[in-house]
Design an enzyme around this catalytic site. Sequence first.
Site, PDB file in Angstrom:
ATOM      1  N   CYS A   1      -6.511 -23.525   5.401  1.00 47.56           N
ATOM      2  CA  CYS A   1      -7.914 -23.951   5.329  1.00 47.56           C
ATOM      3  C   CYS A   1      -7.994 -25.307   4.599  1.00 47.56           C
ATOM      4  O   CYS A   1      -7.232 -26.220   4.914  1.00 47.56           O
ATOM      5  CB  CYS A   1      -8.755 -22.880   4.662  1.00 47.56           C
TER       6      CYS A   1
ATOM      7  N   ASP B   1     -12.157 -18.714  15.412  1.00 45.90           N
ATOM      8  CA  ASP B   1     -12.525 -19.270  14.113  1.00 45.90           C
ATOM      9  C   ASP B   1     -13.879 -19.962  14.228  1.00 45.90           C
ATOM     10  O   ASP B   1     -14.006 -21.001  14.884  1.00 45.90           O
ATOM     11  CB  ASP B   1     -11.458 -20.274  13.656  1.00 45.90           C
TER      12      ASP B   1
ATOM     13  N   HIS C   1     -10.816 -16.871  11.466  1.00 48.07           N
ATOM     14  CA  HIS C   1     -10.442 -17.685  10.313  1.00 48.07           C
ATOM     15  C   HIS C   1      -9.773 -16.855   9.215  1.00 48.07           C
ATOM     16  O   HIS C   1      -8.775 -17.261   8.633  1.00 48.07           O
ATOM     17  CB  HIS C   1     -11.685 -18.377   9.745  1.00 48.07           C
TER      18      HIS C   1
END
Length: 363
Positions: free
Chosen positions: A150, A306, A335
Amino acid sequence: MTTKTRERNTVPFPTFDMVKEWKRWSRFMNIMTEMESDPKVGHTPRQAVWKKNKSTLWYYPAVEKKYDVPLFFVYSLFNKPFILDLNPGSSIIEGLTKLGYDVYLLDWGTPGYEDKEISLDDYILDYLQKGVRRALRHSGAEEISVIGYCLGGTIASIYAAIAEEPIKNLIVATVPIDFSVQSAPDKWVEGMRKGDYNIDRLIEVYGNMPPAFVNAMFRSISAPVYFTPYVQLLTKAHDERFVERWRRLDKWTKEHVPFTGEAFKQLANDLGRDNKLVKGELTIRGKKVDLANIKADLLVVTSKYDHLIPEEQSLPMMELVSSEDKTYKLVEAGHVSLALSGKFPVLLDEWLTERSNLIAKSK
């Protein structure tokens, strides 16, 4: 005379299991009213090998070491990193140590008001770079693999572009690189880019970006999907194994940490508004951040479902670096579920095996 009677299709009434229903509803209510103690997270054996301010560098030794090149994880500044070691049996870190890798994780810690002046420059040069050097010294390795998840992937990419350390492999997963692509509501993005929403003024008032604001931001982006887990909990609250896994993930989603004010201003203005990383205009303490300087073997991983970091936000990384060995993987995951399914360590191992210097076994 013979008559035929038409058979009526009847729906059997389900058997009502009083014990099961009582257990389901009582467990659900206990969790929702916070009557139960916090679930245990972080199951893989580890030891602290370096500390700076609130940050800790954790070392997770391989169960049976097979590779010379250790792994160094960089996680987001928004959340606590225990999502990488959440559930026994499907933990990313546990899986990699079982596959023969020594693993290091830089835990940024929980900043206080006194840390509001810590910038991205500080995090990258004083924490991440020094942490990598400490991991190299601790492991005795000549090279290292850096893995960013991320926003941690964004930070790892910026670092790799100016690093002096021997980074053999760079892996970024669900990583925001091109901030011209956004998943936030259009009005938010438009207001930020036009200057209608002044993030600097907010930071002047609070010092750091408060966790409650961060939580509200992510809930707004993910709504109404955010409420789905509670429906799942109500449905399966009688299942002990499901409930324990659910509670660990719920703990993680609620434990956002303060984002230091100076770093958040850089994230919002330099990256989010001005997109300086992709444009090659970002500088870290006077050093120009040019992703073309990255020559390490590269793996970019995105998740098909995601909704936070779209695939288009990560893909430019493939073109911006100078790496000759580049691989792109689109995974059937979301995600967060990418970190929970147990598939991510296997995917990493398949790619890392030939790029991590297999230790020859003595006869």
